[in-house]
Write a protein that holds these residues in place. Structure first.
Motif, PDB file in Angstrom:
ATOM      1  N   ALA A  74      11.990 -22.864   6.489  1.00  0.00           N
ATOM      2  CA  ALA A  74      12.914 -23.930   6.896  1.00  0.00           C
ATOM      3  C   ALA A  74      12.163 -25.161   7.394  1.00  0.00           C
ATOM      4  CB  ALA A  74      13.861 -23.411   7.974  1.00  0.00           C
ATOM      5  N   GLN A  75      11.077 -24.950   8.095  1.00  0.00           N
ATOM      6  CA  GLN A  75      10.304 -26.091   8.612  1.00  0.00           C
ATOM      7  C   GLN A  75       9.655 -26.887   7.484  1.00  0.00           C
ATOM      8  OE1 GLN A  75       7.894 -23.805  11.345  1.00  0.00           O
ATOM      9  NE2 GLN A  75       8.919 -24.687  13.133  1.00  0.00           N
ATOM     10  N   VAL A  76       9.211 -26.216   6.447  1.00  0.00           N
ATOM     11  CA  VAL A  76       8.640 -26.928   5.299  1.00  0.00           C
ATOM     12  C   VAL A  76       9.743 -27.615   4.505  1.00  0.00           C
ATOM     13  CG1 VAL A  76       7.299 -26.676   3.172  1.00  0.00           C
ATOM     14  CG2 VAL A  76       6.723 -25.288   5.175  1.00  0.00           C
ATOM     15  N   GLY A  77      10.898 -26.959   4.430  1.00  0.00           N
ATOM     16  CA  GLY A  77      12.056 -27.570   3.776  1.00  0.00           C
ATOM     17  C   GLY A  77      11.853 -27.817   2.300  1.00  0.00           C
ATOM     18  N   SER A  78      12.271 -28.977   1.850  1.00  0.00           N
ATOM     19  CA  SER A  78      12.226 -29.321   0.424  1.00  0.00           C
ATOM     20  C   SER A  78      11.012 -30.156   0.048  1.00  0.00           C
ATOM     21  CB  SER A  78      13.507 -30.068   0.033  1.00  0.00           C
ATOM     22  OG  SER A  78      13.621 -31.269   0.779  1.00  0.00           O
ATOM     23  N   THR A  79      10.058 -30.266   0.951  1.00  0.00           N
ATOM     24  CA  THR A  79       8.929 -31.176   0.718  1.00  0.00           C
ATOM     25  C   THR A  79       8.065 -30.753  -0.470  1.00  0.00           C
ATOM     26  OG1 THR A  79       7.579 -29.976   2.323  1.00  0.00           O
ATOM     27  CG2 THR A  79       8.813 -31.881   3.142  1.00  0.00           C
ATOM     28  N   LEU A  80       8.113 -29.475  -0.837  1.00  0.00           N
ATOM     29  CA  LEU A  80       7.286 -28.990  -1.948  1.00  0.00           C
ATOM     30  C   LEU A  80       8.123 -28.650  -3.175  1.00  0.00           C
ATOM     31  CD1 LEU A  80       4.745 -26.781   0.034  1.00  0.00           C
ATOM     32  CD2 LEU A  80       4.493 -29.156  -0.724  1.00  0.00           C
ATOM     33  N   ASP A  81       9.316 -29.186  -3.256  1.00  0.00           N
ATOM     34  CA  ASP A  81      10.169 -28.990  -4.424  1.00  0.00           C
ATOM     35  C   ASP A  81       9.764 -29.964  -5.536  1.00  0.00           C
ATOM     36  OD1 ASP A  81      11.520 -27.146  -2.942  1.00  0.00           O
ATOM     37  OD2 ASP A  81      13.348 -28.334  -2.680  1.00  0.00           O
ATOM     38  N   GLY A  82      10.195 -29.666  -6.747  1.00  0.00           N
ATOM     39  CA  GLY A  82      10.052 -30.612  -7.854  1.00  0.00           C
ATOM     40  C   GLY A  82       8.698 -30.583  -8.528  1.00  0.00           C
ATOM     41  N   ASP A  83       8.360 -31.695  -9.163  1.00  0.00           N
ATOM     42  CA  ASP A  83       7.144 -31.809  -9.963  1.00  0.00           C
ATOM     43  C   ASP A  83       5.961 -32.138  -9.067  1.00  0.00           C
ATOM     44  OD1 ASP A  83       5.184 -32.218 -11.828  1.00  0.00           O
ATOM     45  OD2 ASP A  83       6.115 -33.952 -12.786  1.00  0.00           O
ATOM     46  N   LEU A  84       5.138 -31.144  -8.808  1.00  0.00           N
ATOM     47  CA  LEU A  84       3.948 -31.317  -7.977  1.00  0.00           C
ATOM     48  C   LEU A  84       2.715 -31.612  -8.816  1.00  0.00           C
ATOM     49  CD1 LEU A  84       4.588 -28.220  -5.686  1.00  0.00           C
ATOM     50  CD2 LEU A  84       5.067 -30.611  -5.113  1.00  0.00           C
ATOM     51  N   ALA A  85       2.812 -31.335 -10.121  1.00  0.00           N
ATOM     52  CA  ALA A  85       1.664 -31.520 -11.018  1.00  0.00           C
ATOM     53  C   ALA A  85       1.489 -32.965 -11.436  1.00  0.00           C
ATOM     54  CB  ALA A  85       1.829 -30.636 -12.251  1.00  0.00           C
ATOM     55  N   GLY A  86       2.607 -33.692 -11.558  1.00  0.00           N
ATOM     56  CA  GLY A  86       2.543 -35.102 -11.909  1.00  0.00           C
ATOM     57  C   GLY A  86       1.936 -35.368 -13.269  1.00  0.00           C
ATOM     58  N   GLU A  87       1.318 -36.523 -13.399  1.00  0.00           N
ATOM     59  CA  GLU A  87       0.717 -36.927 -14.666  1.00  0.00           C
ATOM     60  C   GLU A  87      -0.661 -36.323 -14.892  1.00  0.00           C
ATOM     61  OE1 GLU A  87       2.258 -38.760 -17.041  1.00  0.00           O
ATOM     62  OE2 GLU A  87       4.007 -38.535 -15.733  1.00  0.00           O
ATOM     63  N   ASP A  88      -1.236 -35.760 -13.839  1.00  0.00           N
ATOM     64  CA  ASP A  88      -2.594 -35.195 -13.928  1.00  0.00           C
ATOM     65  C   ASP A  88      -2.616 -33.839 -13.232  1.00  0.00           C
ATOM     66  OD1 ASP A  88      -5.278 -34.643 -14.007  1.00  0.00           O
ATOM     67  OD2 ASP A  88      -5.924 -36.556 -13.143  1.00  0.00           O
ATOM     68  N   PRO A  89      -2.104 -32.793 -13.899  1.00  0.00           N
ATOM     69  CA  PRO A  89      -2.028 -31.477 -13.262  1.00  0.00           C
ATOM     70  C   PRO A  89      -3.371 -30.929 -12.794  1.00  0.00           C
ATOM     71  CG  PRO A  89      -0.665 -31.539 -15.236  1.00  0.00           C
ATOM     72  CD  PRO A  89      -1.475 -32.797 -15.234  1.00  0.00           C
ATOM     73  N   ALA A  90      -4.434 -31.220 -13.523  1.00  0.00           N
ATOM     74  CA  ALA A  90      -5.742 -30.688 -13.131  1.00  0.00           C
ATOM     75  C   ALA A  90      -6.179 -31.246 -11.781  1.00  0.00           C
ATOM     76  CB  ALA A  90      -6.778 -30.997 -14.207  1.00  0.00           C
ATOM     77  N   THR A  91      -5.998 -32.552 -11.592  1.00  0.00           N
ATOM     78  CA  THR A  91      -6.353 -33.158 -10.310  1.00  0.00           C
ATOM     79  C   THR A  91      -5.451 -32.643  -9.202  1.00  0.00           C
ATOM     80  OG1 THR A  91      -7.250 -35.144 -11.341  1.00  0.00           O
ATOM     81  CG2 THR A  91      -6.531 -35.347  -9.064  1.00  0.00           C
ATOM     82  N   ALA A  92      -4.171 -32.493  -9.506  1.00  0.00           N
ATOM     83  CA  ALA A  92      -3.228 -31.970  -8.510  1.00  0.00           C
ATOM     84  C   ALA A  92      -3.608 -30.548  -8.113  1.00  0.00           C
ATOM     85  CB  ALA A  92      -1.811 -32.012  -9.065  1.00  0.00           C
ATOM     86  N   TYR A  93      -4.026 -29.752  -9.100  1.00  0.00           N
ATOM     87  CA  TYR A  93      -4.424 -28.385  -8.785  1.00  0.00           C
ATOM     88  C   TYR A  93      -5.658 -28.370  -7.892  1.00  0.00           C
ATOM     89  CZ  TYR A  93      -5.416 -23.463  -9.058  1.00  0.00           C
ATOM     90  OH  TYR A  93      -5.663 -22.149  -8.708  1.00  0.00           O
ATOM     91  N   ARG A  94      -6.652 -29.151  -8.245  1.00  0.00           N
ATOM     92  CA  ARG A  94      -7.864 -29.181  -7.420  1.00  0.00           C
ATOM     93  C   ARG A  94      -7.545 -29.578  -5.989  1.00  0.00           C
ATOM     94  NH1 ARG A  94     -10.078 -31.482 -12.132  1.00  0.00           N
ATOM     95  NH2 ARG A  94      -9.915 -33.578 -11.247  1.00  0.00           N
ATOM     96  N   GLY A  95      -6.665 -30.543  -5.817  1.00  0.00           N
ATOM     97  CA  GLY A  95      -6.270 -30.955  -4.469  1.00  0.00           C
ATOM     98  C   GLY A  95      -5.594 -29.831  -3.706  1.00  0.00           C
ATOM     99  N   SER A  96      -4.752 -29.074  -4.406  1.00  0.00           N
ATOM    100  CA  SER A  96      -4.055 -27.967  -3.741  1.00  0.00           C
ATOM    101  C   SER A  96      -5.018 -26.859  -3.345  1.00  0.00           C
ATOM    102  CB  SER A  96      -2.952 -27.421  -4.650  1.00  0.00           C
ATOM    103  OG  SER A  96      -3.469 -26.637  -5.721  1.00  0.00           O
ATOM    104  N   VAL A  97      -6.056 -26.655  -4.142  1.00  0.00           N
ATOM    105  CA  VAL A  97      -7.050 -25.628  -3.852  1.00  0.00           C
ATOM    106  C   VAL A  97      -7.796 -25.943  -2.556  1.00  0.00           C
ATOM    107  CG1 VAL A  97      -9.267 -24.669  -4.630  1.00  0.00           C
ATOM    108  CG2 VAL A  97      -7.352 -24.871  -6.234  1.00  0.00           C
TER     109      VAL A  97
END
Length: 200
Positions: A74-97
């Motif tokens: 509940a505290q995180v809420g909807s902040t991580l919903d939707g398209d997290l990969a964007g136009e550059d999924p590889a860069t987004a993945y590295r950031g998440s790692v």
């Protein structure tokens, strides 16, 4: 975790968090090798294309960064919903790692209580779930994009008992495919994939 031989020699075994970090590194190399025209191709995870698989595991990593801090869903809420990969999924993945790796290797992380959507779990148990998810979905992306699908043998061996437990626990909820039959002499990777409804 440290185990000790009778001779006094100390052997170190990786924590579940460390295994998860290793799996993320391997999966990051796979995602980095996806070509631009492959992101919307089909995968063994039949409901998702390559980008959607990447988006899922990006989300898992980002959730780990939050939940290892003791936050609730509940505290995180909807902040991580939707398209997290964007136009550059590889860069987004590295950031998440980066964030997930910091979270699971922090002092006390494996003993922490993580508030998941289906109950409270220890940090070690949560990392085991993340580890399995990362290994299998990394394989999904490799398979879908024509890359080398041979997994790290040590990660496979560590993953097998986790898959046996978790896949059976959550299969009824549709999280994993059917447990496929394999021959008695099947190697560890074949047996692991079969447990989650996949085959080479």
């Amino acid at each position: 975790m440290v185990t000790t031989r009778g001779t006094g020699e100390e052997l170190t075994s990786p924590t579940m968090g460390e295994l998860y970090v290793r799996a993320m590194a391997r999966t990051s190399a796979i995602i980095d090798a996806v070509r631009a025209n492959q992101w919307h191709g089909p995968t063994p995870c039949t409901e998702w294309d390559v980008k959607q698989v990447a988006n899922h595991i990006i989300g898992e990593n980002l959730w780990a960064s939050e939940l290892y801090q003791g936050k609730t869903i509940a505290q995180v809420g909807s902040t991580l919903d939707g398209d997290l990969a964007g136009e550059d999924p590889a860069t987004a993945y590295r950031g998440s790692v980066t964030g997930a790796s910091t979270a699971v290797t922090a002092p006390g992380a494996m003993e922490a209580v993580c508030h998941l959507s289906f109950g409270d779990y220890s940090g070690s148990d949560y990392a085991a779930q993340l580890f399995l998810d990362t290994v299998i979905h990394g394989w999904d992306v490799a398979k879908a994009t024509g890359q080398d699908t041979r997994l790290d043998a040590q990660l496979v061996e560590a993953c097998l008992p986790i898959a046996d437990q978790i896949a059976n626990q959550f299969r009824g909820a549709g999280v994993f495919g059917e447990n496929l039959a394999v021959s008695s002499d099947a190697d560890a990777q074949t047996r692991l994939l079969a447990l989650v409804g996949r085959k080479e």
